[in-house]
Structure formats: structure tokens, C-alpha cells
Design an enzyme around this catalytic site. Structure first.
Site, PDB file in Angstrom:
ATOM      1  N   ARG A   1     -24.706   1.504   5.390  1.00 18.65           N
ATOM      2  CA  ARG A   1     -23.681   1.073   6.378  1.00 18.65           C
ATOM      3  C   ARG A   1     -24.022  -0.453   6.801  1.00 18.65           C
ATOM      4  NH1 ARG A   1     -22.385   3.480  11.946  1.00 18.65           N
ATOM      5  NH2 ARG A   1     -24.643   3.530  12.340  1.00 18.65           N
TER       6      ARG A   1
ATOM      7  N   ARG B   1     -31.946  10.208  15.405  1.00 23.67           N
ATOM      8  CA  ARG B   1     -30.672  10.368  15.933  1.00 23.67           C
ATOM      9  C   ARG B   1     -30.106  11.551  15.524  1.00 23.67           C
ATOM     10  NH1 ARG B   1     -28.255   5.177  13.289  1.00 23.67           N
ATOM     11  NH2 ARG B   1     -26.256   5.907  14.152  1.00 23.67           N
TER      12      ARG B   1
ATOM     13  N   LYS C   1     -16.995   8.407  12.541  1.00 26.56           N
ATOM     14  CA  LYS C   1     -16.059   8.246  13.697  1.00 26.56           C
ATOM     15  C   LYS C   1     -15.453   6.905  13.618  1.00 26.56           C
ATOM     16  CE  LYS C   1     -19.623   9.201  16.493  1.00 26.56           C
ATOM     17  NZ  LYS C   1     -20.688   9.714  15.407  1.00 26.56           N
TER      18      LYS C   1
ATOM     19  N   ARG D   1     -21.272  13.039  24.769  1.00 29.72           N
ATOM     20  CA  ARG D   1     -22.148  13.322  23.854  1.00 29.72           C
ATOM     21  C   ARG D   1     -23.252  14.647  24.357  1.00 29.72           C
ATOM     22  NH1 ARG D   1     -22.311   8.760  20.515  1.00 29.72           N
ATOM     23  NH2 ARG D   1     -24.291   8.544  19.037  1.00 29.72           N
TER      24      ARG D   1
ATOM     25  N   ARG E   1     -27.134  -2.204  11.384  1.00 32.66           N
ATOM     26  CA  ARG E   1     -27.494  -1.824  12.560  1.00 32.66           C
ATOM     27  C   ARG E   1     -29.113  -1.757  12.731  1.00 32.66           C
ATOM     28  NH1 ARG E   1     -23.198   2.145  14.889  1.00 32.66           N
ATOM     29  NH2 ARG E   1     -25.080   3.256  15.593  1.00 32.66           N
TER      30      ARG E   1
HETATM   31  P1  AP5 Z   1     -19.400   5.249  10.654  1.00 33.54           P
HETATM   32  O1  AP5 Z   1     -17.584   5.552  10.713  1.00 33.54           O
HETATM   33  O2  AP5 Z   1     -19.753   3.961  10.866  1.00 33.54           O
HETATM   34  O3  AP5 Z   1     -20.032   6.540  11.282  1.00 33.54           O
HETATM   35  P2  AP5 Z   1     -19.906   7.043  12.640  1.00 33.54           P
HETATM   36  O4  AP5 Z   1     -19.706   8.487  12.860  1.00 33.54           O
HETATM   37  O5  AP5 Z   1     -19.097   6.035  13.612  1.00 33.54           O
HETATM   38  O6  AP5 Z   1     -21.705   7.019  12.929  1.00 33.54           O
HETATM   39  P3  AP5 Z   1     -22.478   6.085  14.092  1.00 33.54           P
HETATM   40  O7  AP5 Z   1     -23.780   5.741  13.570  1.00 33.54           O
HETATM   41  O8  AP5 Z   1     -21.589   4.957  14.653  1.00 33.54           O
HETATM   42  O9  AP5 Z   1     -22.377   7.238  15.229  1.00 33.54           O
HETATM   43  P4  AP5 Z   1     -23.500   7.225  16.497  1.00 33.54           P
HETATM   44  O10 AP5 Z   1     -22.644   8.303  17.199  1.00 33.54           O
HETATM   45  O11 AP5 Z   1     -24.932   7.404  15.986  1.00 33.54           O
HETATM   46  O12 AP5 Z   1     -23.594   5.758  17.067  1.00 33.54           O
HETATM   47  P5  AP5 Z   1     -22.863   5.167  18.453  1.00 33.54           P
HETATM   48  O13 AP5 Z   1     -22.694   3.879  17.868  1.00 33.54           O
HETATM   49  O14 AP5 Z   1     -21.875   5.918  18.664  1.00 33.54           O
HETATM   50  O15 AP5 Z   1     -19.583   5.685   9.199  1.00 33.54           O
HETATM   51  C1  AP5 Z   1     -20.947   5.538   8.775  1.00 33.54           C
HETATM   52  C2  AP5 Z   1     -20.820   5.108   7.384  1.00 33.54           C
HETATM   53  O16 AP5 Z   1     -20.338   6.040   6.323  1.00 33.54           O
HETATM   54  C3  AP5 Z   1     -20.266   3.535   7.176  1.00 33.54           C
HETATM   55  O17 AP5 Z   1     -21.047   2.885   6.302  1.00 33.54           O
HETATM   56  C4  AP5 Z   1     -18.808   4.141   6.535  1.00 33.54           C
HETATM   57  O18 AP5 Z   1     -18.538   2.995   5.748  1.00 33.54           O
HETATM   58  C5  AP5 Z   1     -19.235   5.255   5.676  1.00 33.54           C
HETATM   59  N1  AP5 Z   1     -18.193   6.318   5.654  1.00 33.54           N
HETATM   60  C6  AP5 Z   1     -17.418   6.840   6.602  1.00 33.54           C
HETATM   61  N2  AP5 Z   1     -16.538   7.779   6.309  1.00 33.54           N
HETATM   62  C7  AP5 Z   1     -16.939   8.044   5.061  1.00 33.54           C
HETATM   63  C8  AP5 Z   1     -16.402   8.868   3.862  1.00 33.54           C
HETATM   64  N3  AP5 Z   1     -15.398   9.781   4.202  1.00 33.54           N
HETATM   65  N4  AP5 Z   1     -16.979   8.867   2.662  1.00 33.54           N
HETATM   66  C9  AP5 Z   1     -18.208   7.794   2.352  1.00 33.54           C
HETATM   67  N5  AP5 Z   1     -18.561   6.991   3.301  1.00 33.54           N
HETATM   68  C10 AP5 Z   1     -18.033   7.015   4.496  1.00 33.54           C
HETATM   69  O19 AP5 Z   1     -24.214   5.236  19.079  1.00 33.54           O
HETATM   70  C11 AP5 Z   1     -25.375   4.471  18.945  1.00 33.54           C
HETATM   71  C12 AP5 Z   1     -26.300   4.530  20.212  1.00 33.54           C
HETATM   72  O20 AP5 Z   1     -25.672   4.261  21.523  1.00 33.54           O
HETATM   73  C13 AP5 Z   1     -26.814   6.162  20.383  1.00 33.54           C
HETATM   74  O21 AP5 Z   1     -27.804   6.444  19.676  1.00 33.54           O
HETATM   75  C14 AP5 Z   1     -27.012   5.954  21.790  1.00 33.54           C
HETATM   76  O22 AP5 Z   1     -28.445   5.605  21.890  1.00 33.54           O
HETATM   77  C15 AP5 Z   1     -26.254   4.968  22.647  1.00 33.54           C
HETATM   78  N6  AP5 Z   1     -24.850   5.848  22.856  1.00 33.54           N
HETATM   79  C16 AP5 Z   1     -23.598   5.783  22.628  1.00 33.54           C
HETATM   80  N7  AP5 Z   1     -22.701   6.605  23.042  1.00 33.54           N
HETATM   81  C17 AP5 Z   1     -23.428   7.313  23.926  1.00 33.54           C
HETATM   82  C18 AP5 Z   1     -23.175   8.519  24.790  1.00 33.54           C
HETATM   83  N8  AP5 Z   1     -22.106   8.754  25.115  1.00 33.54           N
HETATM   84  N9  AP5 Z   1     -24.525   8.603  25.775  1.00 33.54           N
HETATM   85  C19 AP5 Z   1     -25.492   8.446  25.506  1.00 33.54           C
HETATM   86  N10 AP5 Z   1     -25.903   7.379  24.569  1.00 33.54           N
HETATM   87  C20 AP5 Z   1     -24.975   6.826  23.851  1.00 33.54           C
HETATM   88 MG    MG Z   2     -19.941   4.530  15.136  1.00 31.33          MG
END
Ligand code: AP5
Ligand code: MG
Ligand code: ZN
Length: 220
Positions: A127, A171, A13, A88, A160
Site C-alpha cells: 500500500r 494488527r 475500507k 472497533r 505507512r
Molecule cells: P485500504 O483501503 O487502505 O484498506 P483498509 O481496510 O482501509 O486498511 P487499513 O490498514 O487502513 O485498516 P486499519 O483498520 O488497520 O487501519 P486504520 O487506519 O483504521 O486497502 C489496503 C490496500 O489494498 C491498498 O493498497 C489498496 O489499494 C488495496 N486494495 C483495496 N481494495 C482492493 C481490492 N479489492 N483488490 C486489490 N487490492 C485492494 O487504523 C490504524 C491504527 O489507528 C490502528 O491500528 C489503531 O492503532 C488506530 N485506530 C484507528 N481506529 C481506531 C479505533 N476505532 N479504536 C482504536 N484504535 C484505532
Molecule cells: Mg484505512
């Protein structure tokens, strides 16, 4: 334009959001990034959110809904927004509709990037993220030009704290139980588009961009 980018942790994402936001001139709004900076700055929100994030649980709906409501009302959102990581839960999706109604806005597209579990684990544990601008890298799949240094701002890269194997598993579990049901919620509306995220970053980007190009034309 208002676009929602959905998908399990590690689906790409953030990676896609960076590129899509640039290409379509949208503001990238990530609740994960907002919460991480609140934790770093030790704000009241950060203090409340920290423990949930560290164990891989969702932060309570009312906290996240409040920050999104405030953020979307900012003037810099008027040009178009790309939401990453929100909504979410079904409750968040319903609250978003209310917020958008109040601002006379609507959702133009919901893109769901999907990837199998084993691959997600590889992606998340390798990552690295920039401390300066939150750009995302992967030690194997998307390395920076210089080891541990951000290509965009020369900031230092870090891992992270929720990217350890155990927290990633938690997660992914939380995603299946609480976020996956949202797919059905949006499938019922004709703005939903699923993308196979198990391809190269470029291939995934091309598909999302082509879909948004079409939605933009439809919307106009
Ligand atoms: P990346 O692009 O970083 O993936 P992502 O989908 O953004 O993954 P996240 O871990 O950020 O998602 P998340 O939803 O768990 O975390 P968030 O920060 O939103 O890519 C991942 C890796 O793969 C990277 O190394 C990248 O280089 C690689 N990659 C990407 N595309 C690729 C490809 N095509 N091929 C190969 N490699 C690739 O949330 C974190 C925490 O915040 C949650 O756990 C929760 O506690 C809280 N939170 C956030 N939003 C909410 C909400 N709306 N409600 C409640 N709690 C929330
Ligand atoms: Mg992300
Ligand atoms: Zn950077």
C-alpha cells in the site's frame, strides 16, 4: 444516512469509503486518518496515540470515543456520514449508540468487508498513501498514473509506518481478538451486510452501492 464500514486491516475500507462517500454524498470519517494527522501535528491526542499505533495496538477506547463524539456533533456531519475504522470494540459500539441517541441519529447500515489473511498481508505491505489527501493506492493492484504521485492532488505517496510485515501481523491479531466479535454484535441487528472483499475494487464497490441504494429506499 449513517453507514459503518467494517473489516480487517487491509480489507479495503479506506479504498471503498472514498468511492462510496463520493457516490452517496457522505462525509468520510476515518478514526485512523484522524489519529494519523494528530500524530503528524504532535497534538496532545497524537502524543498519546502514537505508541499504540506504531506497535499495531488499538488506541484506548476513551480517546477514540471522545474524538468521534466531537466529530459527529460537527455541522458538516448533518448531511450523512460514512464511518471507517470505528467502532472497533464492543465498548466503542455501545458508546456510539449513546452518542447517536443524543444527536437523534441512527445507524442505517453496517457493511463488513472480509478478506483472507494472506491477501491482507499482500495488500498492506504494497500500500501507498497520499501525504496530501490520504488517497490510497497499491503498487500492483491499484497503482497511481504516475509513480509515487497522487492522481487526485499530485501529493507525494508514502508507506505507512504500521505497514511493515511484523506490525501488520500484530494488527491482524488485534483485529481477531478485539474487533471480530463486533460482527456478532451487529449481526443481531438487521442492518448488517457482509461483502466478499477478495474481488476487484470495482466489484466490491458495486455490491456495497447496491446494498446502500436499497437501505436508502427502506430508510426513506
Ligand atoms: P485500504 O483501503 O487502505 O484498506 P483498509 O481496510 O482501509 O486498511 P487499513 O490498514 O487502513 O485498516 P486499519 O483498520 O488497520 O487501519 P486504520 O487506519 O483504521 O486497502 C489496503 C490496500 O489494498 C491498498 O493498497 C489498496 O489499494 C488495496 N486494495 C483495496 N481494495 C482492493 C481490492 N479489492 N483488490 C486489490 N487490492 C485492494 O487504523 C490504524 C491504527 O489507528 C490502528 O491500528 C489503531 O492503532 C488506530 N485506530 C484507528 N481506529 C481506531 C479505533 N476505532 N479504536 C482504536 N484504535 C484505532
Ligand atoms: Mg484505512
Ligand atoms: Zn492526494
Amino acid at each position: 444516512m449513517l453507514v459503518i464500514l467494517m473489516g480487517p486491516p487491509g480489507a479495503g475500507k479506506g479504498t471503498q469509503a472514498e468511492r462510496i462517500a463520493r457516490e452517496f454524498d457522505l462525509l468520510h470519517v476515518s478514526t485512523g486518518d484522524m489519529l494519523r494527522s494528530a500524530v503528524k501535528d504532535k497534538t496532545t491526542l497524537g502524543e498519546k496515540a502514537k505508541a499504540y499505533m506504531e506497535r499495531g495496538a488499538l488506541v484506548p477506547d476513551e480517546l477514540v470515543i471522545a474524538i468521534i463524539k466531537e466529530r459527529l456533533a460537527d455541522t458538516d456531519c448533518a448531511g450523512g456520514v460514512l464511518l471507517d475504522g470505528f467502532p472497533r470494540t464492543v465498548e466503542q459500539a455501545e458508546a456510539l449508540e449513546q452518542v447517536l441517541d443524543d444527536l437523534s441519529l441512527k445507524i442505517d447500515a453496517v457493511i463488513n468487508v472480509d478478506v483472507a489473511k494472506d491477501e491482507l498481508l499482500n495488500r498492506l505491505t504494497g500500500r501507498r498513501v497520499c501525504r496530501g489527501c490520504a488517497s490510497t493506492y497499491h503498487i500492483k493492484f491499484n497503482p497511481p498514473r504516475v509513480r509515487n504521485i497522487c492522481d487526485h492532488c499530485s501529493g507525494e505517496l508514502y508507506q505507512r509506518s504500521d505497514d511493515t510485515v511484523d506490525t501488520v501481523k500484530e494488527r491482524l491479531d488485534v483485529y481477531s481478538k478485539q474487533t471480530h466479535p463486533l460482527i456478532e454484535y451487529y449481526q443481531r441487528k438487521n442492518i448488517y451486510h457482509a461483502v466478499d472483499g477478495a474481488r476487484s475494487i470495482e466489484a466490491v464497490f458495486e455490491e456495497i452501492a447496491a446494498y446502500l441504494e436499497k437501505s436508502k429506499i427502506k430508510g426513506n
